[in-house]
Design an enzyme around this catalytic site. Structure first.
Site, PDB file in Angstrom:
ATOM      1  CB  CYS A  80       1.622   3.738   2.833  1.00  0.00           C
ATOM      2  SG  CYS A  80       2.292   5.253   2.099  1.00  0.00           S
TER       3      CYS A  80
ATOM      4  CB  CYS B  78      -0.584   6.082   0.743  1.00  0.00           C
ATOM      5  SG  CYS B  78       1.079   5.502   0.442  1.00  0.00           S
ATOM      6  CG  ASP B  79      -3.735   4.538   2.741  1.00  0.00           C
ATOM      7  OD1 ASP B  79      -4.036   5.028   1.638  1.00  0.00           O
ATOM      8  OD2 ASP B  79      -3.315   3.377   2.868  1.00  0.00           O
TER       9      ASP B  79
END
Ligand code: NAP
Length: 321
Positions: free
Chosen positions: A137, A140-141
């Site tokens: 992701c 997200c990261d």
């Protein structure tokens, strides 16, 4: 003898969508039961740092966030059950859900929040490097790889969007695809090809995710050309596997309407499925946004839709008396 529990509302799944649905339903007086499933807490329990869930200035941990959501759901009156639903019968009213524990849950309404799982390539080195530079992701990261070289694996909409997104953080993004053409939409492909900071490696597959240093972190990818068989090292510190997701809907095949990718179909702008009284929220019905906060948002919608449905049922029953 079969253990049987009756409830007005059963929530299946314990990610942000399920817990949010349970919190809203409990506060509406529905005394819901939430059945956690095999991975209590869902996908967020396999991530570590979370920096994009609103309300927290500092970095928080995914597992901690899910424990807090569970505690809040219980605090407002949800009965959280550790069980996994093995079969459902949506042709009966109340709906019947049978758990691995042997318990039968009889529910007037059901919220499905069973989520989805990112697909991975399945290499042992990939498994080993998850959380050490390998992620599924970028939204997200990606932020953790500011100014670093990164790669994205895949050739669909998700891979292309992730590569484009990563250019916000990195000046050196490589998209690695196993064929010589992408399946992503043309408009996305055009943006990808036009971007000066994205390189594409065609006809290539990952032979190995390579770690190094102490503590160990990703230092590169060994990439095999599908045309020549030659293996070469690409130095990257972040690798994002974007080869699709698998919604957790095996249980509902033949019972509820799914789309061609296996996601639960809902009426536009709502969480209503094709069966009255069954609602779906979170990643099991959303293949586009897939964020904890959007899952929580649709979880709230599902509880509101379910509450409205149950109130109408009650009113009809009273009117019929
Ligand atoms: P996808 O369309 O299924 O694409 C998966 C990609 O990963 C394909 O390019 C595939 O290669 C590659 N792949 C699959 N298995 C692989 C393996 N073992 N090794 C290497 N590569 C592999 O998945 P997605 O991009 O996540 O999209 C899923 C659905 O969501 C699609 O319907 C998509 O349109 C939709 N979506 C829409 C949006 C949007 O509208 N903005 C955004 C994201 C997703 P091949 O091409 O060779 O098969």
């Amino acid at each position: 003898m079969t253990n049987s529990i009756s409830t007005r509302l059963a929530v299946l799944g314990s990610g942000p969508a399920g817990y949010t649905a349970a919190i809203y339903a409990a506060r509406a007086g529905l005394s819901p039961i939430l059945i956690q499933g095999i991975t209590p807490g869902g996908q967020l329990t396999t991530t570590t740092d979370v920096e994009n869930y609103p309300g927290f200035r500092d970095v928080i941990q995914g597992p901690w966030l899910m424990e807090e959501m569970q505690a809040q759901a219980e605090h407002v009156g949800t009965k959280v059950v550790w069980d996994h639903v093995a079969s459902v019968d949506f042709s009966r009213r109340p709906f019947v859900l049978t758990g691995d524990s042997g318990t039968e849950y009889h529910a007037d309404a059901v919220v499905i929040a069973t989520g989805a799982q990112a697909k991975y390539l399945g290499l042992p080195s990939e498994e080993h490097m998850k959380g050490r530079g390998v992620s599924a992701c970028a939204t997200c990261d990606g932020f953790f790889y500011r100014g670093k070289k990164v790669a994205v694996i895949g050739g669909g909409n998700t891979a292309v969007e992730e590569a484009l997104y990563l250019t916000n953080h990195s000046h050196d993004v490589t998209l690695i695809h196993r064929r010589d053409s992408l399946r992503a939409e043309k408009i996305l492909q055009d943006r990808l090809f036009a971007h000066p900071n994205i390189n594409i490696l065609w006809d290539s597959e990952i032979a190995e995710f390579v770690g190094g240093g102490d503590p160990e972190a990703l230092i590169g990818l060994d990439i095999k050309s599908k045309l020549t068989g030659e293996v070469s090292r690409l130095e990257v510190e972040g690798a994002f596997v974007a080869i699709g997701h698998k919604p957790a809907t095996e249980l509902f095949v033949g019972q509820i309407e799914l789309d061609g990718d296996g996601y639960i179909k809902v009426a536009p702008g709502s969480t209503k499925t094709n069966i009255e009284g069954i609602f779906a929220c979170g990643d099991v019905m959303d293949k586009i946004y897939r964020q904890a906060v959007t899952a929580a948002g649709t979880g709230c919608m599902a509880a509101l839709d379910a509450e409205k449905y149950l109130a109408a049922q009650e009113y009809e029953a009273l009117a019929a008396e």
